[in-house]
Design a protein around this motif. Structure first.
Motif, PDB file in Angstrom:
ATOM      1  N   GLU A 170       0.933  -1.267  -0.153  1.00  0.00           N
ATOM      2  CA  GLU A 170      -0.209  -0.260   0.001  1.00  0.00           C
ATOM      3  C   GLU A 170       1.276   1.083   0.299  1.00  0.00           C
ATOM      4  O   GLU A 170       0.398   1.896  -0.731  1.00  0.00           O
ATOM      5  CB  GLU A 170      -0.893  -0.550   0.826  1.00  0.00           C
ATOM      6  CG  GLU A 170      -2.367   0.526   1.003  1.00  0.00           C
ATOM      7  CD  GLU A 170      -2.910   0.811   2.089  1.00  0.00           C
ATOM      8  OE1 GLU A 170      -4.049   0.739   2.116  1.00  0.00           O
ATOM      9  OE2 GLU A 170      -2.239   1.116   3.562  1.00  0.00           O
ATOM     10  N   THR A 171       1.463   1.167   0.940  1.00  0.00           N
ATOM     11  CA  THR A 171       2.930   2.488   0.831  1.00  0.00           C
ATOM     12  C   THR A 171       3.477   2.426  -0.453  1.00  0.00           C
ATOM     13  O   THR A 171       3.212   4.118  -1.008  1.00  0.00           O
ATOM     14  CB  THR A 171       3.936   1.894   1.804  1.00  0.00           C
ATOM     15  OG1 THR A 171       3.338   1.647   3.041  1.00  0.00           O
ATOM     16  CG2 THR A 171       5.400   3.170   1.626  1.00  0.00           C
ATOM     17  N   TYR A 172       3.874   2.026  -1.155  1.00  0.00           N
ATOM     18  CA  TYR A 172       3.858   2.176  -2.642  1.00  0.00           C
ATOM     19  C   TYR A 172       2.892   2.072  -3.784  1.00  0.00           C
ATOM     20  O   TYR A 172       3.157   3.377  -4.638  1.00  0.00           O
ATOM     21  CB  TYR A 172       4.751   0.558  -3.470  1.00  0.00           C
ATOM     22  CG  TYR A 172       5.066   0.625  -4.891  1.00  0.00           C
ATOM     23  CD1 TYR A 172       6.036   1.169  -5.136  1.00  0.00           C
ATOM     24  CD2 TYR A 172       4.475   0.419  -5.432  1.00  0.00           C
ATOM     25  CE1 TYR A 172       5.843   1.400  -7.145  1.00  0.00           C
ATOM     26  CE2 TYR A 172       3.998   0.231  -7.158  1.00  0.00           C
ATOM     27  CZ  TYR A 172       4.990   0.991  -7.529  1.00  0.00           C
ATOM     28  OH  TYR A 172       5.084   1.062  -9.044  1.00  0.00           O
ATOM     29  N   ILE A 173       2.349   1.486  -3.616  1.00  0.00           N
ATOM     30  CA  ILE A 173       0.499   2.040  -4.247  1.00  0.00           C
ATOM     31  C   ILE A 173       0.259   3.735  -3.901  1.00  0.00           C
ATOM     32  O   ILE A 173      -0.006   4.525  -4.865  1.00  0.00           O
ATOM     33  CB  ILE A 173      -0.286   1.400  -4.580  1.00  0.00           C
ATOM     34  CG1 ILE A 173      -0.162  -0.606  -4.357  1.00  0.00           C
ATOM     35  CG2 ILE A 173      -1.781   2.107  -5.126  1.00  0.00           C
ATOM     36  CD1 ILE A 173      -1.580  -1.668  -4.742  1.00  0.00           C
ATOM     37  N   LYS A 174       0.108   3.921  -2.835  1.00  0.00           N
ATOM     38  CA  LYS A 174      -0.264   5.350  -2.810  1.00  0.00           C
ATOM     39  C   LYS A 174       0.861   6.189  -2.642  1.00  0.00           C
ATOM     40  O   LYS A 174       0.088   7.510  -3.038  1.00  0.00           O
ATOM     41  CB  LYS A 174      -1.139   5.401  -1.115  1.00  0.00           C
ATOM     42  CG  LYS A 174      -2.192   4.542  -0.647  1.00  0.00           C
ATOM     43  CD  LYS A 174      -3.038   4.634   0.456  1.00  0.00           C
ATOM     44  CE  LYS A 174      -3.875   3.684   0.348  1.00  0.00           C
ATOM     45  NZ  LYS A 174      -4.799   4.149   1.739  1.00  0.00           N
ATOM     46  N   ASP A 175       2.124   6.188  -3.087  1.00  0.00           N
ATOM     47  CA  ASP A 175       3.223   7.478  -3.069  1.00  0.00           C
ATOM     48  C   ASP A 175       3.231   7.512  -4.222  1.00  0.00           C
ATOM     49  O   ASP A 175       3.537   6.817  -5.333  1.00  0.00           O
ATOM     50  CB  ASP A 175       4.259   6.494  -1.844  1.00  0.00           C
ATOM     51  CG  ASP A 175       5.480   7.653  -2.386  1.00  0.00           C
ATOM     52  OD1 ASP A 175       6.168   8.285  -3.422  1.00  0.00           O
ATOM     53  OD2 ASP A 175       5.476   8.315  -1.197  1.00  0.00           O
ATOM     54  N   ASN A 176       2.725   8.730  -4.808  1.00  0.00           N
ATOM     55  CA  ASN A 176       2.743   8.985  -6.357  1.00  0.00           C
ATOM     56  C   ASN A 176       3.900  10.098  -6.992  1.00  0.00           C
ATOM     57  O   ASN A 176       4.406   9.997  -7.757  1.00  0.00           O
ATOM     58  CB  ASN A 176       1.542  10.673  -6.097  1.00  0.00           C
ATOM     59  CG  ASN A 176       0.280   9.775  -5.831  1.00  0.00           C
ATOM     60  OD1 ASN A 176      -0.433   8.801  -6.525  1.00  0.00           O
ATOM     61  ND2 ASN A 176      -0.788  11.061  -5.685  1.00  0.00           N
ATOM     62  N   VAL A 177       5.029   9.322  -6.274  1.00  0.00           N
ATOM     63  CA  VAL A 177       6.722   9.836  -6.159  1.00  0.00           C
ATOM     64  C   VAL A 177       7.381   8.151  -7.294  1.00  0.00           C
ATOM     65  O   VAL A 177       7.533   7.797  -8.280  1.00  0.00           O
ATOM     66  CB  VAL A 177       7.841  10.044  -5.705  1.00  0.00           C
ATOM     67  CG1 VAL A 177       9.048  10.743  -5.947  1.00  0.00           C
ATOM     68  CG2 VAL A 177       7.224  11.408  -5.739  1.00  0.00           C
ATOM     69  N   LEU A 178       6.549   7.286  -5.852  1.00  0.00           N
ATOM     70  CA  LEU A 178       7.809   5.824  -5.704  1.00  0.00           C
ATOM     71  C   LEU A 178       6.650   5.429  -7.245  1.00  0.00           C
ATOM     72  O   LEU A 178       7.345   4.776  -8.288  1.00  0.00           O
ATOM     73  CB  LEU A 178       7.103   5.237  -5.115  1.00  0.00           C
ATOM     74  CG  LEU A 178       8.550   5.074  -3.466  1.00  0.00           C
ATOM     75  CD1 LEU A 178       7.516   4.351  -2.728  1.00  0.00           C
ATOM     76  CD2 LEU A 178       9.456   4.813  -5.020  1.00  0.00           C
ATOM     77  N   ASN A 179       5.870   5.041  -7.354  1.00  0.00           N
ATOM     78  CA  ASN A 179       4.485   4.402  -8.717  1.00  0.00           C
ATOM     79  C   ASN A 179       4.275   4.939 -10.365  1.00  0.00           C
ATOM     80  O   ASN A 179       3.750   4.201 -10.660  1.00  0.00           O
ATOM     81  CB  ASN A 179       2.831   4.132  -7.940  1.00  0.00           C
ATOM     82  CG  ASN A 179       2.644   6.181  -7.621  1.00  0.00           C
ATOM     83  OD1 ASN A 179       2.638   6.094  -7.978  1.00  0.00           O
ATOM     84  ND2 ASN A 179       1.380   5.136  -6.592  1.00  0.00           N
ATOM     85  N   GLN A 180       5.308   6.345  -9.248  1.00  0.00           N
ATOM     86  CA  GLN A 180       5.623   6.855 -11.686  1.00  0.00           C
ATOM     87  C   GLN A 180       6.658   6.985 -12.068  1.00  0.00           C
ATOM     88  O   GLN A 180       7.201   7.089 -12.865  1.00  0.00           O
ATOM     89  CB  GLN A 180       4.943   9.152 -11.122  1.00  0.00           C
ATOM     90  CG  GLN A 180       3.894   8.926 -10.680  1.00  0.00           C
ATOM     91  CD  GLN A 180       2.656   8.185 -11.845  1.00  0.00           C
ATOM     92  OE1 GLN A 180       2.547   8.133 -12.845  1.00  0.00           O
ATOM     93  NE2 GLN A 180       1.994   8.045 -11.186  1.00  0.00           N
ATOM     94  N   LYS A 181       7.691   6.177 -11.071  1.00  0.00           N
ATOM     95  CA  LYS A 181       8.778   5.839 -11.891  1.00  0.00           C
ATOM     96  C   LYS A 181       8.895   4.500 -12.266  1.00  0.00           C
ATOM     97  O   LYS A 181       8.074   3.200 -11.807  1.00  0.00           O
ATOM     98  CB  LYS A 181       9.839   5.334 -10.384  1.00  0.00           C
ATOM     99  CG  LYS A 181      10.188   6.812 -10.063  1.00  0.00           C
ATOM    100  CD  LYS A 181      11.657   6.869  -8.930  1.00  0.00           C
ATOM    101  CE  LYS A 181      12.023   7.971  -8.207  1.00  0.00           C
ATOM    102  NZ  LYS A 181      12.274   8.479  -9.378  1.00  0.00           N
TER     103      LYS A 181
END
Length: 279
Positions: A170-181
């Motif tokens: 969930e941390t990955y999915i909700k982080d709009n910096v990480l999940n845009q890489k």
């Protein structure tokens, strides 16, 4: 009690259910943890009575293995894998191509299990160190004609709860910096989120599965300290550690295989160092 239900309902009972037809059956978990089902043709009163005596099981998938993974993640259930250690990775791929990606991953990696969560494909698999996952995904992306976004995550084992793994995902999915890489890994997550309070649980899990494991060994502590102080120069670090260069490389490789962090890469070494200083 189940024997009594069998006497009353006969063929309406499914013992030790392995598949979950939730359109036609209610499912319950008795104290034995063996799930049983009962036909939805029973009355509302009978259904309510059963709920008072047994825990009704939420059904997420009709596949037994996938169901056990969903239960692990969403209900904080038992560790669902026979393998002592598996790696977690997360993929964002067009729905029409999910089966293609699943098929390739299961051919490349042993003991590969996939589920779908939100709009992501979640994969647990036994690492194959002869294959670089990011290069494999790049090749598949070229074949499909668009970029697959991926996160190469942590190793998990039976000491890691389903709640912790779900929080990490969930941390990955909700982080709009990480999940845009297009590609990220645990080092990326540490560097981008270590100072974000809402990400503390995920960072603490990474620490538990990486630095807490390898830094119990004083030699590994010395290696980290010397490598960081000498700009990751292996030859110079080996000399200062009074160690053969190949011996140091072997130790670095062992750390990488244990944690997924490569101390010869700047981002990985930075993440490793930050985690080692975290209280």
């Amino acid at each position: 009690m189940l024997d009594r239900l069998k006497e009353i309902y006969g063929k309406k009972i499914i013992e030790n259910a392995k598949t979950f037809d939730d359109n036609n059956y209610y499912f319950y978990t008795p104290t034995t943890h063996q799930v049983f089902g009962i036909s939805k043709t029973i009355s509302t009163e009978e259904y309510e009575l059963l709920k008072l005596q047994y825990v009704e099981k939420k059904v997420y998938s009709r596949n037994e293995k996938q169901e056990s993974i969903y239960t692990y993640l969403l209900d904080n259930g038992h560790y669902p894998f026979q393998q002592k250690k598996l790696k977690l990775s997360i993929f964002k791929v067009n729905k029409i191509d999910e089966e293609v990606l699943e098929e390739i991953l299961t051919k490349v990696y042993l003991n590969c299990y996939t589920i779908k969560l939100y709009d992501y494909l979640i994969c647990f698999y036994q690492e194959n160190f002869e294959i670089k996952l990011n290069e494999l995904i790049e090749t598949i992306s070229v074949d499909l004609g668009y970029d697959i976004y991926m996160h190469e995550g942590i190793y998990i084992n039976e000491t890691v709860s389903g709640k912790q793994v779900y929080n990490y995902i969930e941390t990955y999915i909700k982080d709009n910096v990480l999940n845009q890489k297009m590609y990220s890994d645990i080092a990326t997550m540490v560097i981008f989120t270590i100072n974000h309070k809402q990400c503390d649980e995920a960072i603490d899990l990474i620490k538990k599965q990486t630095t807490d494991v390898v830094l119990k060994n004083q030699v590994n502590k010395d290696i980290l300290d010397v490598m960081v102080k000498n700009d990751l120069n292996v030859s110079l670090s080996a000399k200062l550690l009074y160690m053969n260069r190949n011996s140091l490389l072997n130790k670095l490789d062992a750390i990488f295989k244990e944690t997924g962090l490569n101390l010869q890469k700047f981002t990985h070494a930075s993440a490793f160092y930050l985690l080692s200083k975290r209280q």
